[in-house]
Design a protein around this motif. Structure first.
Motif, mmCIF file in Angstrom:
data_model
loop_
_atom_site.group_PDB
_atom_site.id
_atom_site.type_symbol
_atom_site.label_atom_id
_atom_site.label_comp_id
_atom_site.label_asym_id
_atom_site.label_seq_id
_atom_site.Cartn_x
_atom_site.Cartn_y
_atom_site.Cartn_z
ATOM 1 N N LYS A 566 1.162 -0.951 0.142
ATOM 2 C CA LYS A 566 0.039 0.091 -0.087
ATOM 3 C C LYS A 566 0.725 1.078 0.152
ATOM 4 C CE LYS A 566 -4.377 2.131 2.298
ATOM 5 N NZ LYS A 566 -4.285 2.171 3.198
ATOM 6 N N LEU A 567 0.961 2.349 -1.469
ATOM 7 C CA LEU A 567 1.931 2.627 -1.226
ATOM 8 C C LEU A 567 1.319 4.610 -1.128
ATOM 9 C CD1 LEU A 567 4.799 3.095 -4.146
ATOM 10 C CD2 LEU A 567 3.207 5.343 -3.300
ATOM 11 N N GLY A 568 1.264 5.281 0.083
ATOM 12 C CA GLY A 568 0.129 6.130 0.603
ATOM 13 C C GLY A 568 -0.693 5.261 0.081
ATOM 14 N N GLU A 569 -2.303 6.025 -0.562
ATOM 15 C CA GLU A 569 -2.606 5.648 -0.088
ATOM 16 C C GLU A 569 -4.239 5.104 -1.128
ATOM 17 O OE1 GLU A 569 -4.853 6.549 3.022
ATOM 18 O OE2 GLU A 569 -3.149 7.736 3.212
ATOM 19 N N SER A 624 3.464 0.024 3.114
ATOM 20 C CA SER A 624 3.136 -0.710 3.724
ATOM 21 C C SER A 624 3.164 -2.367 2.978
ATOM 22 C CB SER A 624 1.978 -0.165 4.527
ATOM 23 O OG SER A 624 2.079 0.733 5.210
ATOM 24 N N VAL A 625 3.807 -2.531 3.157
ATOM 25 C CA VAL A 625 4.411 -4.181 2.451
ATOM 26 C C VAL A 625 2.282 -5.003 2.953
ATOM 27 C CG1 VAL A 625 5.530 -6.422 2.804
ATOM 28 C CG2 VAL A 625 6.563 -4.495 2.547
ATOM 29 N N LEU A 626 2.303 -5.879 1.929
ATOM 30 C CA LEU A 626 0.677 -6.475 2.162
ATOM 31 C C LEU A 626 0.417 -8.172 2.382
ATOM 32 C CD1 LEU A 626 -1.625 -5.018 -0.457
ATOM 33 C CD2 LEU A 626 -1.461 -3.787 1.774
ATOM 34 N N ASP A 627 -0.180 -9.345 3.591
ATOM 35 C CA ASP A 627 0.280 -9.950 3.265
ATOM 36 C C ASP A 627 -0.311 -10.483 2.170
ATOM 37 O OD1 ASP A 627 -2.467 -9.702 4.182
ATOM 38 O OD2 ASP A 627 -1.890 -9.901 6.451
ATOM 39 N N ARG A 628 -1.015 -11.880 2.689
ATOM 40 C CA ARG A 628 -1.442 -12.699 1.482
ATOM 41 C C ARG A 628 -3.603 -12.955 1.693
ATOM 42 N NH1 ARG A 628 0.854 -17.742 -0.732
ATOM 43 N NH2 ARG A 628 -1.049 -19.066 -0.316
ATOM 44 N N THR A 633 1.434 -4.623 6.557
ATOM 45 C CA THR A 633 2.343 -5.675 8.003
ATOM 46 C C THR A 633 3.170 -4.288 8.515
ATOM 47 O OG1 THR A 633 3.253 -7.146 5.957
ATOM 48 C CG2 THR A 633 1.181 -8.069 7.065
ATOM 49 N N ARG A 634 4.402 -4.775 7.553
ATOM 50 C CA ARG A 634 5.827 -3.739 7.217
ATOM 51 C C ARG A 634 5.343 -2.521 6.784
ATOM 52 N NH1 ARG A 634 10.551 -7.018 8.259
ATOM 53 N NH2 ARG A 634 11.026 -5.765 7.458
ATOM 54 N N LYS A 635 5.763 -1.454 7.176
ATOM 55 C CA LYS A 635 5.823 -0.473 7.262
ATOM 56 C C LYS A 635 7.031 0.520 6.763
ATOM 57 C CE LYS A 635 0.674 0.909 8.337
ATOM 58 N NZ LYS A 635 0.454 2.265 9.156
#
Length: 849
Positions: A566-569, A624-628, A633-635
């Motif tokens: 998720k990059l920004g919004e 923000s990294v997305l999970d499955r 998750t991680r920002k």
């Protein structure tokens, strides 16, 4: 008057039947499209009936799921539904993607459906054998079994998560319904839940829906409420089986109606061309019946009766043509289904549902188009004066009257409107530009049709020079005949011009798009080969990089990975690339900044992404990294160091090390780019790479040539479909030329006899008509090609932008073939009229009125 009209129809029956061919073809297209659409609808309803057979309640997740809550149904939730009062049985529907090994040794994804307790809730029909009972057994989908030529008792191989091949015995074959696992994948099989989990432990995310069979005496509505209440969650919806079927069919109907609309668009084009042919036919027939109509006026017929007489002929012609066209449409729909079944190796039944709507549409379209086409000629019939009965020859000079002021005003108005729309479309963007420019081209096409009588004369004189020099007097006479009646010639050639214009337009735009796509691939990814995984949820092992580097002839190997974030919004895909690949293997066009600065906590953004987020070089963005399951998750904070543009590029790029740190759970690569040394044979290079990948069946090699070949194939396939659909309009136009010639031969019977008496041989008479036909076809085809290329230039110019530049590319070979086919068809169209003219006795022809 009615008896006189019917007697006239009987006397001209063959002439009217020949003239009605255009309407027959147009109605066949319309009715065939409607029958085919109804057949597809019936087939899909049967499939959906299988999908919801024995199902009383369907449970779906439909709404916003709170963070932390599962987005699929767990086995515990399925068990809970089984315990609801009134539930006889309940099963979760799910599928697991598993690599299936095919005959070439490479693996492709197949949808594995877990075996259930209650087989009545499986949306399939068992065709042979049985369902799996052991963990080393599978039941294959019928299409999968046919494609790989596998029968019951044979073995198939699947690849587990450790890239190890495992053999399973085929114990049955089934025919599937319409469900999530069958809509997107060609291959499907049923296996035990344990075997699917062992093949892909991470693939079993849960059930996407739960289907329920109720106990005897419990209504679907009652049971749906009980199941809904058992969940107590607003985003979980329980609907009755009947309601689920209705919603699914409504969703499909929208897609099916889009296909029917697409087909009917070409049917309308064919009908417009057919209407022009019919209009021209009635115009010629009215001109040839001047004395007959004048005699009717002499014996008391008024103008209204003459008008009604001509329209009655049109109604009879339209009715006969519609009935024949309807029968042809039914046959066409059946033939198309047989062809599709043969190509897809399917045993689906051929359906020809002829509904009242289809019959009424066929009759209505055929009759209405014919009658409307005859209105203007019928009005002209009312203007025949009784004095015309005293003339010895039919008077068709009204058709050669000077161009009226109204026509000139209409041409000027259409030209200004069409030109204005094209100019407006040039300034627009995206689909709006295409729609506006497309509308402008159609308006300009109407202007050229209206201009036809004013330009066919000069064009005919230019085209007639060469035949006149080669073939002498017969060709000069043909040129004079073609230009004798500009309105008639223009109406005849306009039908062909419309068809050729649209075909040329589509062909040039498709060719230009193909070249632009190929150039973009070469420019943005100048790499010889790309290795990817056939399974989107399985990465390539890192060991492959060293294995590929050891292949003889390899110069450079560069791995890459993708991370969903998720990059920004907004949600985006970020590609991680090695720094040494930028500028050599990956070359997007940079707007600002420096791609060479990628590394550490930096990111490069696609121009559209940067604009949407209002970001520029030097800004910092939260990623923000997305999970499955799509959860964050991680920002991480990344600094924008470059902005680039181009087609088929990721929303963002980072250094490969950064991508790995962003998602440490994924230890492999999503792609590996390979560049070969100069002089290495492309085929040999690909074979060497595939040999190095033998230990990883899911790895597949593609090249820029393969990508371009796929792109070209898709465009060529679409172009072939359009050519086939538009071909009917061209065929109708050619029938119009043949019809005009046939009627002209009758009109010029005494003239032809006089030429024969003056020394023109039968062969020269046939040559004259042949050249006349070719000249008319050439006029329509050349004008059509010129307009098509011009309109294509306007469309390609309006579609060009920062992402892609569409340069006008004219496929001279294809255009040449189209012109040659038109000429050959025109010569074929002249055969029967020429033969009839040559066989007519000179003496009897001289005596004809």
């Amino acid at each position: 008057m009615l008896r006189a009209t019917l007697a006239g129809i009987r006397a001209r029956m063959m002439r009217l039947l020949l003239s009605s061919v255009a309407i027959v073809l147009g109605v066949a297209f319309v009715s065939g499209t409607l029958v085919l659409g109804d057949a597809m609808d019936a087939e899909t309803k049967d499939n959906f009936a299988r999908d919801t057979r024995n199902v009383d309640v369907v449970v779906n997740i439909d709404g916003d799921v709170p963070e932390g809550q599962p987005r699929m149904f767990t086995p515990e939730q399925v068990d809970a539904v089984r315990r609801v009062s009134g539930v006889a049985s309940a099963e979760g529907r799910e599928f697991v993607l598993v690599p299936m090994v095919h005959g070439n040794g490479r693996a492709k994804p197949a949808a594995g459906v877990p075996m259930v307790r209650d087989t009545k809730l499986l949306p399939v029909d068992l065709k042979d054998g049985r369902f799996p009972q052991r963990d080393d057994e599978v039941t294959l989908d019928e299409r999968t079994a046919k494609n790989d030529k596998i029968s019951v008792g044979q073995q198939v191989e699947f690849v587990d998560k450790a890239e190890q091949r495992r053999k399973f015995t085929v114990v049955g074959v089934y025919q599937r319904g319409v469900q999530a696992s069958s809509l997107y994948l060609a291959d499907q099989f049923i296996a035990t839940s344990a075997s699917l989990r062992s093949l892909n432990p991470e693939g079993a995310k849960g059930a996407y829906e739960i289907v329920v069979a109720g106990a005897a005496g419990v209504s679907q509505a009652d049971l749906a409420k009980r199941v809904q209440d058992s969940f107590g969650k607003p985003y979980v919806k329980a609907t009755t089986g009947e309601e689920a079927t209705r919603k699914a069919l409504e969703s499909y109907s929208k897609q099916a109606s889009s296909l029917t609309t697409f087909m009917l668009t070409f049917a309308v084009i064919a009908l417009v061309v057919a209407a022009m042919v019919i209009y021209n036919t009635f115009t010629i027939l009215i001109a040839q019946r001047t004395r007959e109509l004048a005699l009717l006026r002499c014996v008391g017929a008024d103008r209204g009766q003459l008008f009604g007489s001509v329209l009655l002929e049109a109604v009879v012609m339209g009715l006969v043509a519609s009935v024949v066209g309807l029968a042809g449409g039914v046959g066409t729909a059946a033939a198309l289904q047989l062809g599709v079944n043969a190509m897809t190796d399917s045993d689906s039944a051929v359906r020809v549902p002829v509904t009242a709507t289809t019959v009424l549409a066929a009759l209505g379209v055929g009759v209405v188009v014919t009658v409307l086409s005859a209105v203007l000629p019928a009005r002209r019939a009312t203007r025949v004066a009784p004095i015309a009965a005293l003339r010895s020859q039919p008077d068709s000079q009204e058709e050669v009257a000077r161009t009226g002021k109204l026509r000139i005003a209409a041409i000027a108005l259409l030209t200004l409107l069409g030109g204005g729309l094209i100019a407006m479309g040039m300034k627009a963007e995206g689909d709006a530009a295409m729609m506006i420019v497309g509308g402008g081209t159609m308006v300009l096409l109407l202007a050229v049709v209206a201009l036809g009588p004013m330009i066919v004369g000069p064009i005919n004189r230019v085209l007639g020079v060469l035949p006149g020099a080669l073939f002498g007097v017969p060709a000069k006479l043909a040129s004079a005949n073609a230009g004798r009646n500009p309105k008639r010639t223009a109406a005849t050639t306009a039908a062909l011009m419309i068809g050729v214009t649209i075909v040329s337009l589509v062909t040039v735009v498709a060719t230009s798009t193909k070249q632009a796509g190929n150039e973009a691939i070469d420019k943005q990814f100048p790499v010889d080969y790309t290795v990817t995984s056939a399974m989107y949820d399985r990465q390539l092992p890192t060991s492959l990089v060293d294995a590929l580097r050891r292949v003889d002839g390899v110069e450079k190997v560069s791995p890459g990975a993708s991370v969903q974030v998720k990059l920004g919004e907004t949600y985006a895909s970020v590609d991680g690339v090695t720094r040494d690949a930028i500028g050599s293997l990956v070359r997007p066009t940079t707007n600002e900044g420096d791609l060479g600065k990628l590394g550490g906590d930096t990111v490069a953004l696609l121009e559209k992404t940067a604009k949407a987020q209002n970001l520029k070089v030097g800004d910092t963005v939260t990623v923000s990294v997305l999970d499955r399951e799509g959860g964050e998750t991680r920002k991480q904070q990344l600094k924008v160091v470059a902005i680039y543009h181009g087609r088929e590029l990721p929303e963002a790029m980072v250094d490969l090390g950064t991508a790995t740190r962003m998602n440490p759970a994924r230890a492999g690569y999503d792609q590996i780019m390979v560049d070969m040394r100069d002089g290495v044979d492309p085929v040999a290079g690909k074979e060497a790479l595939e040999k190095a990948l033998a230990s990883v069946p899911t790895a597949e090699v593609s090249s820029a040539a393969d990508v371009k070949a796929d792109l070209n194939k898709n465009i060529d396939t679409a172009l072939a479909v359009v050519w086939a659909l538009l071909g009917l309009a061209v065929v109708i136009a050619l029938f119009g030329i043949a019809n005009t010639l046939s009627l002209s031969v009758l009109e010029r019977t005494r003239e032809s006899a006089l030429l024969r008496a003056l020394g023109l041989t039968k062969g020269q008479l046939r040559l004259m008509l042949l050249v006349e036909s070719v000249l008319m076809a050439l006029m329509g085809a050349i004008l059509g090609v010129a307009l098509g290329v011009g309109f294509a230039w306007a469309l390609t110019s309006s579609l060009s932008g920062a992402d892609i530049t569409l340069n006008l590319v004219v496929p001279y070979g294809q255009i040449g073939v189209m012109l040659l086919v038109a000429l050959v068809a025109a010569m074929a169209a002249a055969v029967l009229p020429a033969r009839r003219a040559a066989r007519t006795s000179v003496v009897s022809a001289m005596a004809a009125d």
